[in-house]
Design an enzyme around this catalytic site. Sequence first.
Site, PDB file in Angstrom:
ATOM      1  N   GLU A  28      -3.884  -2.347  -2.548  1.00  0.00           N
ATOM      2  CA  GLU A  28      -4.521  -2.327  -3.864  1.00  0.00           C
ATOM      3  C   GLU A  28      -5.772  -3.193  -3.890  1.00  0.00           C
ATOM      4  OE1 GLU A  28      -3.568  -2.366  -8.607  1.00  0.00           O
ATOM      5  OE2 GLU A  28      -1.902  -2.441  -7.201  1.00  0.00           O
TER       6      GLU A  28
ATOM      7  N   GLY B 141      -6.561  -0.865 -11.074  1.00  0.00           N
ATOM      8  CA  GLY B 141      -5.495  -0.030 -10.540  1.00  0.00           C
ATOM      9  C   GLY B 141      -4.691   0.606 -11.656  1.00  0.00           C
TER      10      GLY B 141
ATOM     11  N   HIS C  78       6.065   3.089   3.321  1.00  0.00           N
ATOM     12  CA  HIS C  78       6.219   2.080   4.365  1.00  0.00           C
ATOM     13  C   HIS C  78       6.826   2.784   5.571  1.00  0.00           C
ATOM     14  CE1 HIS C  78       5.199  -0.796   1.308  1.00  0.00           C
ATOM     15  NE2 HIS C  78       6.168  -0.321   0.543  1.00  0.00           N
TER      16      HIS C  78
ATOM     17  N   ARG D 148       6.596   1.691   9.138  1.00  0.00           N
ATOM     18  CA  ARG D 148       6.975   0.943  10.334  1.00  0.00           C
ATOM     19  C   ARG D 148       7.114  -0.528   9.968  1.00  0.00           C
ATOM     20  NH1 ARG D 148       6.349   2.418  15.605  1.00  0.00           N
ATOM     21  NH2 ARG D 148       5.104   4.192  14.950  1.00  0.00           N
TER      22      ARG D 148
ATOM     23  N   GLY E 173     -14.611  10.103  -9.265  1.00  0.00           N
ATOM     24  CA  GLY E 173     -14.923  10.723 -10.537  1.00  0.00           C
ATOM     25  C   GLY E 173     -15.603   9.744 -11.469  1.00  0.00           C
TER      26      GLY E 173
END
Length: 140
Positions: free
Chosen positions: A61, A81, A88, A90, A107
Amino acid sequence: MNAEEILHKFQEMSKNTLIETLNIEFTAVGEDFLSAKMPVTPKVHQPFGLLHGGASIVLAETLGSTLSNILIDNSKEVAVGQHVDANHLRAKRDGTVFGHATVVKKGRTSHLIKIEIKDENDKLICYTHLTNAIIPTDYV
Protein backbone atom coordinates in the site's frame (compact mmCIF):
# COMPACT_ATOMS: atom_id res chain seq x y z
CA MET A 1 11.72 16.93 -10.23
CA ASN A 2 14.09 14.20 -11.26
CA ALA A 3 13.86 10.61 -9.98
CA GLU A 4 16.37 11.13 -7.16
CA GLU A 5 14.51 14.20 -5.90
CA ILE A 6 11.17 12.35 -5.99
CA LEU A 7 12.59 9.41 -4.01
CA HIS A 8 14.15 11.78 -1.46
CA LYS A 9 10.91 13.78 -1.10
CA PHE A 10 8.78 10.73 -0.33
CA GLN A 11 11.43 9.20 1.96
CA GLU A 12 11.49 12.46 3.93
CA MET A 13 7.67 12.52 4.10
CA SER A 14 7.84 9.01 5.62
CA LYS A 15 9.73 10.11 8.73
CA ASN A 16 7.92 9.28 11.99
CA THR A 17 5.42 7.04 10.20
CA LEU A 18 4.84 3.30 9.90
CA ILE A 19 6.95 3.41 6.74
CA GLU A 20 10.00 4.49 8.75
CA THR A 21 9.16 2.05 11.56
CA LEU A 22 9.30 -0.87 9.10
CA ASN A 23 12.48 0.50 7.46
CA ILE A 24 10.86 0.75 4.03
CA GLU A 25 13.21 2.47 1.60
CA PHE A 26 12.16 3.80 -1.81
CA THR A 27 14.68 2.65 -4.41
CA ALA A 28 13.52 3.54 -7.93
CA VAL A 29 10.84 5.57 -9.68
CA GLY A 30 9.79 5.96 -13.29
CA GLU A 31 6.92 7.28 -15.37
CA ASP A 32 4.55 4.50 -14.28
CA PHE A 33 6.35 2.57 -11.52
CA LEU A 34 7.82 2.84 -8.03
CA SER A 35 10.04 0.37 -6.17
CA ALA A 36 11.08 -0.04 -2.55
CA LYS A 37 12.68 -2.58 -0.25
CA MET A 38 12.00 -3.72 3.29
CA PRO A 39 14.22 -5.82 5.56
CA VAL A 40 12.65 -8.99 6.97
CA THR A 41 13.58 -9.01 10.65
CA PRO A 42 11.71 -9.95 13.83
CA LYS A 43 10.18 -6.44 13.69
CA VAL A 44 7.97 -7.61 10.78
CA HIS A 45 7.48 -11.25 11.85
CA GLN A 46 4.29 -12.91 13.00
CA PRO A 47 4.59 -15.21 16.08
CA PHE A 48 5.92 -18.18 14.04
CA GLY A 49 8.95 -16.25 12.79
CA LEU A 50 7.64 -15.56 9.30
CA LEU A 51 7.07 -12.28 7.48
CA HIS A 52 3.70 -11.00 8.68
CA GLY A 53 1.17 -10.63 5.87
CA GLY A 54 0.22 -7.25 7.26
CA ALA A 55 3.80 -6.02 6.82
CA SER A 56 3.69 -7.12 3.18
CA ILE A 57 0.44 -5.19 2.75
CA VAL A 58 2.00 -2.10 4.35
CA LEU A 59 4.83 -2.28 1.81
CA ALA A 60 2.35 -2.80 -1.03
CA GLU A 61 0.00 0.00 0.00
CA THR A 62 2.93 2.33 0.62
CA LEU A 63 4.18 1.73 -2.90
CA GLY A 64 0.76 1.91 -4.54
CA SER A 65 -0.51 5.03 -2.82
CA THR A 66 2.82 6.83 -3.18
CA LEU A 67 2.92 6.00 -6.89
CA SER A 68 -0.57 7.44 -7.35
CA ASN A 69 0.45 10.58 -5.46
CA ILE A 70 3.46 11.01 -7.76
CA LEU A 71 1.13 10.91 -10.78
CA ILE A 72 -1.30 13.62 -9.64
CA ASP A 73 -1.16 17.32 -8.72
CA ASN A 74 -0.95 17.20 -4.90
CA SER A 75 -1.83 20.89 -4.64
CA LYS A 76 -5.35 19.94 -5.81
CA GLU A 77 -5.84 16.26 -5.00
CA VAL A 78 -4.47 13.36 -3.01
CA ALA A 79 -4.58 9.61 -3.55
CA VAL A 80 -5.77 7.43 -0.67
CA GLY A 81 -6.09 3.67 -0.48
CA GLN A 82 -9.64 2.49 -1.02
CA HIS A 83 -9.34 -1.28 -1.52
CA VAL A 84 -6.43 -3.68 -1.21
CA ASP A 85 -6.41 -7.31 -2.33
CA ALA A 86 -3.33 -9.37 -1.45
CA ASN A 87 -2.30 -12.95 -2.10
CA HIS A 88 0.49 -14.22 0.16
CA LEU A 89 2.26 -16.82 -1.96
CA ARG A 90 5.50 -17.73 -0.20
CA ALA A 91 6.87 -17.54 3.35
CA LYS A 92 9.93 -15.43 4.19
CA ARG A 93 11.96 -15.57 7.41
CA ASP A 94 14.84 -13.16 6.86
CA GLY A 95 16.66 -11.10 4.28
CA THR A 96 14.97 -8.42 2.24
CA VAL A 97 11.82 -8.15 0.17
CA PHE A 98 11.56 -5.91 -2.86
CA GLY A 99 8.29 -4.32 -3.93
CA HIS A 100 7.52 -3.03 -7.39
CA ALA A 101 4.33 -1.09 -8.15
CA THR A 102 3.04 -0.38 -11.63
CA VAL A 103 0.00 1.45 -12.93
CA VAL A 104 -2.72 -0.79 -14.36
CA LYS A 105 -5.30 1.99 -14.93
CA LYS A 106 -4.97 5.70 -14.23
CA GLY A 107 -8.42 7.23 -14.14
CA ARG A 108 -9.58 10.69 -13.17
CA THR A 109 -11.08 9.62 -9.82
CA SER A 110 -9.33 6.31 -9.14
CA HIS A 111 -6.15 4.43 -9.94
CA LEU A 112 -5.60 0.67 -10.06
CA ILE A 113 -2.06 -0.32 -9.08
CA LYS A 114 -0.41 -3.76 -9.23
CA ILE A 115 2.28 -4.51 -6.66
CA GLU A 116 4.59 -7.52 -6.70
CA ILE A 117 6.77 -8.28 -3.68
CA LYS A 118 9.69 -10.59 -4.38
CA ASP A 119 12.66 -11.97 -2.47
CA GLU A 120 16.37 -11.75 -3.30
CA ASN A 121 15.98 -14.70 -5.70
CA ASP A 122 13.15 -13.01 -7.62
CA LYS A 123 10.57 -15.41 -6.13
CA LEU A 124 7.12 -13.93 -5.71
CA ILE A 125 6.20 -13.49 -2.02
CA CYS A 126 3.02 -11.42 -2.34
CA TYR A 127 0.86 -10.24 -5.24
CA THR A 128 -1.38 -7.25 -4.58
CA HIS A 129 -3.86 -4.97 -6.33
CA LEU A 130 -4.60 -1.59 -4.79
CA THR A 131 -7.40 0.78 -5.75
CA ASN A 132 -6.75 4.39 -4.80
CA ALA A 133 -9.44 7.04 -4.63
CA ILE A 134 -8.35 10.44 -5.95
CA ILE A 135 -9.93 13.05 -3.72
CA PRO A 136 -9.68 16.86 -3.43
CA THR A 137 -7.07 18.05 -0.94
CA ASP A 138 -9.71 19.98 0.99
CA TYR A 139 -11.23 16.62 2.07
CA VAL A 140 -8.00 15.63 3.82
